[in-house]
Design a protein around this motif. Structure first.
Motif, short mmCIF file in Angstrom:
data_model
loop_
_atom_site.label_atom_id
_atom_site.label_comp_id
_atom_site.label_asym_id
_atom_site.label_seq_id
_atom_site.Cartn_x
_atom_site.Cartn_y
_atom_site.Cartn_z
N ASN A 186 13.43 27.46 75.32
CA ASN A 186 13.37 26.00 75.22
C ASN A 186 14.63 25.46 74.53
O ASN A 186 15.04 25.96 73.48
CB ASN A 186 12.13 25.59 74.42
CG ASN A 186 10.86 25.89 75.19
OD1 ASN A 186 10.91 26.43 76.30
ND2 ASN A 186 9.72 25.58 74.62
N ASN A 187 15.23 24.48 75.14
CA ASN A 187 16.49 24.00 74.59
C ASN A 187 16.71 22.53 74.94
O ASN A 187 16.05 21.97 75.83
CB ASN A 187 17.65 24.83 75.13
CG ASN A 187 17.81 24.70 76.62
OD1 ASN A 187 18.34 23.70 77.11
ND2 ASN A 187 17.34 25.69 77.38
N PHE A 188 17.66 21.93 74.22
CA PHE A 188 18.17 20.60 74.53
C PHE A 188 19.62 20.75 74.98
O PHE A 188 20.38 21.49 74.35
CB PHE A 188 18.13 19.70 73.30
CG PHE A 188 16.75 19.30 72.88
CD1 PHE A 188 16.14 18.20 73.45
CD2 PHE A 188 16.07 20.02 71.91
CE1 PHE A 188 14.87 17.82 73.06
CE2 PHE A 188 14.79 19.65 71.53
CZ PHE A 188 14.19 18.55 72.11
N ASN A 189 19.99 20.06 76.03
CA ASN A 189 21.37 20.08 76.51
C ASN A 189 21.83 18.62 76.54
O ASN A 189 21.45 17.86 77.41
CB ASN A 189 21.39 20.69 77.92
CG ASN A 189 22.78 21.00 78.39
OD1 ASN A 189 23.75 20.64 77.74
ND2 ASN A 189 22.89 21.64 79.53
N ASP A 190 22.60 18.23 75.54
CA ASP A 190 23.01 16.82 75.39
C ASP A 190 24.49 16.68 75.72
O ASP A 190 25.33 17.37 75.15
CB ASP A 190 22.77 16.34 73.96
CG ASP A 190 21.29 16.38 73.61
OD1 ASP A 190 20.48 15.87 74.40
OD2 ASP A 190 20.94 16.97 72.56
N ILE A 191 24.79 15.77 76.64
CA ILE A 191 26.17 15.57 77.08
C ILE A 191 26.58 14.12 76.81
O ILE A 191 25.92 13.20 77.28
CB ILE A 191 26.30 15.87 78.59
CG1 ILE A 191 25.85 17.30 78.88
CG2 ILE A 191 27.74 15.68 79.06
CD1 ILE A 191 25.47 17.53 80.32
N TYR A 192 27.65 13.94 76.07
CA TYR A 192 28.18 12.61 75.78
C TYR A 192 29.54 12.48 76.45
O TYR A 192 30.36 13.41 76.37
CB TYR A 192 28.35 12.41 74.27
CG TYR A 192 27.08 12.55 73.48
CD1 TYR A 192 26.29 11.46 73.19
CD2 TYR A 192 26.66 13.80 73.03
CE1 TYR A 192 25.12 11.59 72.47
CE2 TYR A 192 25.49 13.96 72.30
CZ TYR A 192 24.72 12.84 72.03
OH TYR A 192 23.56 12.98 71.32
N LEU A 193 29.79 11.37 77.10
CA LEU A 193 31.07 11.18 77.79
C LEU A 193 31.54 9.75 77.58
O LEU A 193 30.80 8.80 77.82
CB LEU A 193 30.91 11.47 79.28
CG LEU A 193 32.14 11.29 80.15
CD1 LEU A 193 33.21 12.32 79.80
CD2 LEU A 193 31.79 11.43 81.64
N CYS A 194 32.78 9.61 77.13
CA CYS A 194 33.40 8.29 76.96
C CYS A 194 34.66 8.26 77.82
O CYS A 194 35.47 9.20 77.77
CB CYS A 194 33.74 8.06 75.49
SG CYS A 194 34.47 6.45 75.20
N GLU A 195 34.82 7.21 78.62
CA GLU A 195 35.92 7.20 79.58
C GLU A 195 36.59 5.82 79.63
O GLU A 195 36.20 4.97 80.43
CB GLU A 195 35.40 7.60 80.95
CG GLU A 195 36.48 7.89 81.96
CD GLU A 195 35.93 8.47 83.25
OE1 GLU A 195 35.12 9.40 83.18
OE2 GLU A 195 36.30 7.98 84.33
#
Lengths: 586, 193
Positions: A391-400
């Motif tokens: 069980n996991n969290f995969n958090d992706i943040y992207l600023c462009e």
């Protein structure tokens, strides 16, 4: 008349794709046609095996119009399929069919084809022939009435009475669409089919014969409407069904390894939509969807059911001619259910959360800026303790942020920055001093693209990208902290020049360069030292030629590339690509 | 106005009919999990193509469905040659959902599953895609008395792409038989399809 010639070469694969189509009318009532096609693939593997596949098909037909309603026709067709792999296999299917067609209107007709079919199959030393009568019946009735409301009923029934491999295939469908009042509409689509066909379950052996019975279809409704000009709604529903059964026809023993298991599948779902506009400057949309699927494999314990819930919200605002803002959010959970008595209990949930914000502003006709931010959170949760360690969290943040500057009509400069962070954190490693799987990946990138078009028939583009990446384990000390294991710095540069020396000709040469250097981060005497790990260098040259004369009958595309790359971890590699396509119709 | 009411009633009916009274699912929260009995298998964040392929290797050997499905692209396709495939008409492969379901079936059915592979051709890599060739041998032992042991041999070609999140995933998997007599990975999958 039309001709297509296609060829491509890519590393170890050659592909040919050629076709020809000829139509000729004798007077007003008789049409003759010829269709031919060749498709071939050859793969050369280092294991010495040449894998070749060839499909050749051809047909010729004559149609004669007896009256505005009645027509007759004759079709001769043949399909050849050859697989030259480990065991040479060859299939030939030939048909001679007569056709009688009655046309009530362009949208309502019935046709009957009757004739003879011959099939030949061979695989290595084994071969078999088959022959029999063929009947293909097709009908469609469509009515249109007030305000484009329409009903359409269609059906086909194909019966192939071949001695060894007979088949029956029936299909019917119903479509109704209509606008009941202005802006409101309702559509219903039903499609259902049944197929009963025999086949040889072993491709290199024609002793065993099996039969498949397949029933499948779907029922779809689409409804939408509005209250005034400001608020609108939509309701969609869909059901699907599929049932497969298999049986042995002759007396040979068919093991379960040879004969597929039957199955029963169905799904149901709906989607509700509600939206509105805010004057002339913006609007909001909301949608909720639900779907569930069921499976039944009979005695086999491999059923897996699923339920999905999804909510999506969107809003957009354009307060002036120079600004626009859009916001989107999504929540979705898919739950998989397996039988609780299964020894391998893999019930699990997959959750997605998405948030996107984008703002753009035009400072002047020559200068505009866009800033977008997005977050995507993925959650994987197994229910069983046997697998919940995953069980996991995969958090992706992207600023462009990006800006476009056009200082003069012939010059355009695009500058884009991308900043990304990706946290992967496992539930079981939270609090552990040395986690093994929880990681943080970061990337920063700057890309510059300069387009110069001093003349209308010439565009020169120059591109440069610098990218920094680092990666390492995430360590939990009250909060997640990164420890860098390695970093990588990349330079990507290239240019291309599109030239039109003549109205029909276009030439695009280009050159690309790429260099990547990766470094490991190692601890030496309480200091972090960057140790070179790998270096990768690539050069690529490509040329594309296009010829499109103004009369519009011809179209030629030719492109070729050569790639030379060298990595510190491998040998020098040189690869070529070639692609050619020529079309002519008149 | 009358048409509007009819339209609305029909729409509501079309919801109620398939769902037998109407139901939904909470899109905000997942179900609670049991406490883990193990750490959950070998998996490394796939920031390069070779790591993504290693993850698939370990996921198969550990029969770890979660790690297996995470390595597949949304537009994943599995294709195979036609040598011994038993499906009757038109089957040349399948997509991500079907691949995950088949893997789940295999992992559940096999008591022991051992995958070994070796490089069969030079890997092809560039900035955003990679192609790996692997000769494999899979041994599957299923329960029963006596237990049934089947060996699957062949060559698989894996096509990988990098995602927007800079992670490598497998977007195409092409399976080929090594000999006409031997079962391949596609035969194993077809058996548990």
């Amino acid at each position: 008349m039309a001709i297509l010639v296609g060829f491509s070469y890519n590393y170890d694969t050659y592909v040919w794709s050629d076709s020809v189509q000829v139509r000729h009318r004798f007077g007003r009532q008789t049409t003759w046609g010829l269709d031919g096609g060749l498709s071939a693939t050859q793969i050369s593997s280092s294991d010495g095996i040449q894998r070749k596949q060839r499909f050749i098909s051809g047909q010729t037909f004559v149609q004669h119009q007896l009256s505005p309603q009645w027509s007759i026709g004759l079709t001769l067709a043949q399909r050849r399929h050859r697989l030259e792999e480990l065991a040479d296999r060859h299939y030939v299917f030939s048909d001679a069919l007569t056709e009688l067609k009655y046309t009530l209107s362009p949208l309502s007709w019935v046709s009957q084809k009757t004739g003879l079919s011959i099939a030949g199959r061979s695989a290595g030393d084994a071969s078999t022939d088959d022959a029999g009568l063929t009947s293909e019946t097709a009908a469609q009735v469509e009515t249109r009435y007030w305000r484009d409301r329409r009903w359409q009923v269609r059906g086909t029934l194909n019966v192939h009475r071949l001695h060894n491999i007979p088949s029956v295939e029936g299909r019917w469908g119903l479509v109704t669409q209509g606008e009941f009042i202005i802006g409101d509409s309702l559509s219903m689509i039903v499609d259902d089919s049944y197929r009963q066909t025999r086949y040889y379950p072993q491709a290199d052996n024609y002793q065993m014969i099996a039969e498949q019975r397949l029933r499948q279809g779907h029922f779809l409704t689409l409804a939408s409407g509005g209250w005034g000009d400001k608020v609108f709604w939509g309701v969609n529903t869909e059901c699907t069904w599929r049932r497969e059964t298999y049986a042995a026809i002759n007396d040979d023993i068919l093991s379960t390894a040879v004969l597929p298991m039957g199955l029963r599948q169905s799904s149901r779902g709906y989607q509700l939509k509600l939206g509105g506009t805010i004057g002339d400057i913006g609007g909001v949309n909301a949608a909720y969807g639900y779907a569930e699927t069921d499976e039944d494999f009979g005695a086999d314990v491999k059923d897996q059911n699923a339920k999905t819930g999804e909510l999506e919200l969107q809003a957009y605002l354009s307060p002036g001619a120079t600004d626009s803002l859009s916001v989107r959010a999504l929540w979705k959970v898919v739950s998989f259910y397996v039988p609780p008595d299964s020894a391998f209990f893999t019930d699990r949930d997959l959750a997605t959360r998405l948030a996107e914000v984008s703002w753009s502003h035009r400072h002047s006709p020559a200068w505009s800026t866009t800033v977008s931010f997005s977050y995507r959170g993925l959650r994987q949760a197994f229910i069983s303790g046997l697998w919940s360690g995953n069980n996991n969290f995969n958090d992706i943040y992207l600023c462009e942020p990006a800006l476009v500057w056009r200082p003069m009509p012939a010059l355009k400069i695009n500058q884009t920055y991308r900043i990304q962070a990706n946290y992967l954190s496992y539930d079981v490693e939270k609090g552990q001093p040395q986690p093994e799987r929880s990681t943080l990946y970061r990337r920063g990138e700057s890309e510059t693209l300069i387009s110069l078009s001093p003349l209308s028939h010439s565009i020169f583009e120059l591109r440069y990208t610098y990218r920094y990446e680092d990666f390492g384990p995430l360590i939990w000390r009250e909060k997640w902290n990164q420890q860098v294991s390695w970093d990588r710095r990349s330079h990507l540069a290239g240019w291309s020049w599109r030239i039109k020396p003549h109205q029909a000709w276009e030439l695009t040469p280009g050159l690309h360069f790429e260099q990547k250097r990766a470094y490991n981060h190692e601890e030496e005497e309480n200091k972090t030292v960057r140790v070179p790990r790998t270096t990768f260098v690539r050069r690529m040259i490509d040329v594309a030629v296009s010829w499109r004369p103004t009369h519009g009958h011809d179209d030629l595309q030719l492109s070729g590339s050569r790639r030379i790359q060298r990595s510190s971890s491998g040998p020098k590699d040189i690869s070529d690509w070639v692609e050619l396509t020529y079309r002519r119709h008149w | 106005m009358k048409s509007k009411i009819i339209l609305f009633a029909l729409a509501m009916l079309s919801i109620a009919a398939p769902l037998g009274g109407g139901c939904g699912k909470n899109p905000f929260s997942t179900r609670p999990s049991e406490d883990p009995l193990s750490t959950g298998g070998t998996y490394t964040d796939p920031v390069s193509a070779d790591i993504a392929l290693d993850n698939l290797f370990y996921a198969y050997n550990e029969r770890n469905l979660g790690n297996f499905t995470r390595g597949l692209a949304d537009n994943f396709t599995f294709t195979f040659d036609f040598l011994n495939i038993t499906q009757p008409v038109g089957t040349t492969g399948w997509e991500e959902t079907e691949e995950s379901r088949i893997a789940d079936n295999i992992f559940r059915a096999a008591d022991t599953l051992i995958l070994n592979w070796s490089v069969s051709q030079t890997d092809i890599e560039d900035d955003s895609s990679a192609t790996y060739y692997r000769l494999y041998e899979i041994t599957v032992i299923t329960g029963g008395s006596p237990a049934e042991t089947t060996v699957y041999l062949g060559e698989s070609v894996f096509y990988l792409n990098v995602t927007e999140a800079a992670r490598w995933v497998i977007n195409r998997w092409d399976d080929r038989h090594r000999t006409a007599e031997q079962y391949s990975w596609a035969d194993l999958k077809s058996r548990y399809r």
